[in-house]
Design a protein around this motif. Structure first.
Motif, PDB file in Angstrom:
ATOM      1  N   PRO A  37      23.685  40.738 -15.372  1.00  0.00           N
ATOM      2  CA  PRO A  37      24.871  40.981 -14.666  1.00  0.00           C
ATOM      3  C   PRO A  37      24.704  40.845 -13.077  1.00  0.00           C
ATOM      4  O   PRO A  37      25.724  40.907 -12.317  1.00  0.00           O
ATOM      5  N   VAL A  38      23.257  40.913 -12.642  1.00  0.00           N
ATOM      6  CA  VAL A  38      22.840  40.970 -11.095  1.00  0.00           C
ATOM      7  C   VAL A  38      23.296  39.232 -10.790  1.00  0.00           C
ATOM      8  O   VAL A  38      22.375  38.943 -10.165  1.00  0.00           O
ATOM      9  N   ALA A  39      24.589  38.916 -10.437  1.00  0.00           N
ATOM     10  CA  ALA A  39      24.732  37.715 -10.182  1.00  0.00           C
ATOM     11  C   ALA A  39      26.079  37.523  -9.735  1.00  0.00           C
ATOM     12  O   ALA A  39      26.934  38.312  -9.976  1.00  0.00           O
ATOM     13  N   VAL A  40      26.385  36.235  -8.985  1.00  0.00           N
ATOM     14  CA  VAL A  40      27.869  35.866  -8.466  1.00  0.00           C
ATOM     15  C   VAL A  40      28.245  34.733  -8.785  1.00  0.00           C
ATOM     16  O   VAL A  40      27.288  33.778  -9.232  1.00  0.00           O
ATOM     17  N   PRO A  41      29.504  34.202  -8.871  1.00  0.00           N
ATOM     18  CA  PRO A  41      29.880  32.877  -9.333  1.00  0.00           C
ATOM     19  C   PRO A  41      29.381  31.796  -8.482  1.00  0.00           C
ATOM     20  O   PRO A  41      29.145  32.367  -7.109  1.00  0.00           O
ATOM     21  N   THR A  42      29.437  30.682  -8.646  1.00  0.00           N
ATOM     22  CA  THR A  42      29.002  29.752  -7.807  1.00  0.00           C
ATOM     23  C   THR A  42      29.520  28.510  -8.185  1.00  0.00           C
ATOM     24  O   THR A  42      30.351  28.116  -9.231  1.00  0.00           O
ATOM     25  N   TRP A  43      29.283  27.292  -7.449  1.00  0.00           N
ATOM     26  CA  TRP A  43      30.014  25.954  -7.817  1.00  0.00           C
ATOM     27  C   TRP A  43      28.715  24.854  -7.661  1.00  0.00           C
ATOM     28  O   TRP A  43      27.951  24.732  -6.656  1.00  0.00           O
ATOM     29  N   ASN A  44      28.700  24.227  -8.958  1.00  0.00           N
ATOM     30  CA  ASN A  44      27.728  23.063  -8.754  1.00  0.00           C
ATOM     31  C   ASN A  44      28.152  21.772  -8.513  1.00  0.00           C
ATOM     32  O   ASN A  44      29.491  21.578  -8.807  1.00  0.00           O
ATOM     33  N   TYR A  45      27.672  20.738  -7.584  1.00  0.00           N
ATOM     34  CA  TYR A  45      28.332  19.800  -7.279  1.00  0.00           C
ATOM     35  C   TYR A  45      27.169  18.583  -6.666  1.00  0.00           C
ATOM     36  O   TYR A  45      26.138  18.805  -6.349  1.00  0.00           O
ATOM     37  N   VAL A  46      27.653  17.340  -6.432  1.00  0.00           N
ATOM     38  CA  VAL A  46      27.003  16.148  -5.769  1.00  0.00           C
ATOM     39  C   VAL A  46      27.734  15.768  -4.931  1.00  0.00           C
ATOM     40  O   VAL A  46      28.952  15.376  -5.237  1.00  0.00           O
ATOM     41  N   SER A  47      27.255  15.595  -3.549  1.00  0.00           N
ATOM     42  CA  SER A  47      27.949  14.728  -2.664  1.00  0.00           C
ATOM     43  C   SER A  47      27.166  14.056  -1.770  1.00  0.00           C
ATOM     44  O   SER A  47      26.075  14.431  -1.305  1.00  0.00           O
ATOM     45  N   VAL A  48      27.665  12.924  -1.106  1.00  0.00           N
ATOM     46  CA  VAL A  48      26.944  12.039  -0.295  1.00  0.00           C
ATOM     47  C   VAL A  48      27.789  11.956   0.999  1.00  0.00           C
ATOM     48  O   VAL A  48      28.869  11.370   0.838  1.00  0.00           O
ATOM     49  N   HIS A  49      27.148  12.097   2.029  1.00  0.00           N
ATOM     50  CA  HIS A  49      27.976  11.875   3.495  1.00  0.00           C
ATOM     51  C   HIS A  49      27.309  10.706   4.141  1.00  0.00           C
ATOM     52  O   HIS A  49      25.989  10.618   4.324  1.00  0.00           O
ATOM     53  N   VAL A  50      27.990   9.698   4.364  1.00  0.00           N
ATOM     54  CA  VAL A  50      27.430   8.635   5.062  1.00  0.00           C
ATOM     55  C   VAL A  50      28.290   8.602   6.514  1.00  0.00           C
ATOM     56  O   VAL A  50      29.441   8.113   6.530  1.00  0.00           O
ATOM     57  N   TYR A  51      27.303   8.342   7.590  1.00  0.00           N
ATOM     58  CA  TYR A  51      27.679   8.295   8.881  1.00  0.00           C
ATOM     59  C   TYR A  51      27.518   6.738   9.247  1.00  0.00           C
ATOM     60  O   TYR A  51      26.595   6.158   8.921  1.00  0.00           O
ATOM     61  N   GLY A  52      28.635   6.156  10.417  1.00  0.00           N
ATOM     62  CA  GLY A  52      28.109   4.930  10.826  1.00  0.00           C
ATOM     63  C   GLY A  52      29.261   4.408  12.001  1.00  0.00           C
ATOM     64  O   GLY A  52      30.086   5.310  12.129  1.00  0.00           O
ATOM     65  N   ARG A  53      28.951   3.447  12.420  1.00  0.00           N
ATOM     66  CA  ARG A  53      29.898   2.938  13.407  1.00  0.00           C
ATOM     67  C   ARG A  53      30.902   1.681  12.492  1.00  0.00           C
ATOM     68  O   ARG A  53      30.323   1.166  12.150  1.00  0.00           O
TER      69      ARG A  53
END
Length: 205
Positions: free
Chosen positions: A89-105
């Motif tokens: 019970p010693v825990a907190v909620p969280t969120w799992n995910y995958v994300s990719v950030h692409v930077y460019g000109r």
């Protein structure tokens, strides 16, 4: 993007596949002195290390993107993780995910041949193999009018950041409990995250 070490995704092949699979992105830039975003599909040219896409011409984001670095965010599966699934019970909620950030000109494309080719590539990517729709069969005058209604662009990639938050900071036994719970769900995102967690666990063993 904030990426703790254990969530950092460095597998280039996996990142490329992710960009291909989750290609409906959010493109951010500064417009009129404020953050601005457009949601649009982007095609990835690995050989050129570039993204291709187009704005609707009335969308004025394109007018000032040529002088700045832009950010394309590719959103993958995501889901809520309940602490009730853990063995403690010693825990907190969280969120799992995958994300990719692409930077460019970003550079605008004026060459009609390149524009048409990029549109063909996009249609071929999303149309099913047995689809009756063929872009090269569209009336030439109609097609000419449609290409005038868009602003095509190429993003020359300067940096890619990728994050896969898949409970790697928890013990293996707890990750397995989370996978069991997600696999019992009928939600598509839950099942996708469960699959990615299993693959990640298999690699770490």
């Amino acid at each position: 993007m904030y990426i703790p070490k254990h969530f950092q995704l460095n597998d280039e092949e996996m990142i490329n596949e992710f960009i291909e699979q989750y290609s409906f992105a959010t493109l951010f830039s500064q417009h009129n002195g404020e953050p601005y975003a457009t949601h649009l599909p982007l095609t990835f040219n690995k050989d050129e290390h570039a993204l291709y896409g187009h704005f609707a011409r009335p969308n004025e984001q394109w007018r000032d993107t040529g002088n700045q670095q832009v950010l394309a965010v590719f959103h993958g599966p995501h889901c809520y993780i309940s602490p009730s699934w853990y063995e403690t019970p010693v825990a907190v909620p969280t969120w799992n995910y995958v994300s990719v950030h692409v930077y460019g000109r970003l550079e605008r494309i004026e060459d009609q041949e390149i524009i048409v080719n990029s549109l063909h590539e996009m249609v071929n990517k999303y149309e099913k193999a047995n689809s009756s729709y063929q872009l090269n069969e569209v009336d030439a005058k109609f097609m000419e009018g449609m290409t005038k209604a868009i602003v095509a662009f190429k993003i020359n990639i300067t940096k890619i950041e990728a994050k896969a938050k898949l409970s790697q900071n928890h013990p293996v036994e707890r990750q397995e409990l989370v996978i069991q719970q997600l696999e019992s769900s009928s939600e598509h995102n839950d099942l996708q995250i469960a699959s990615l967690m299993k693959k990640n666990l298999d690699k770490s063993r």
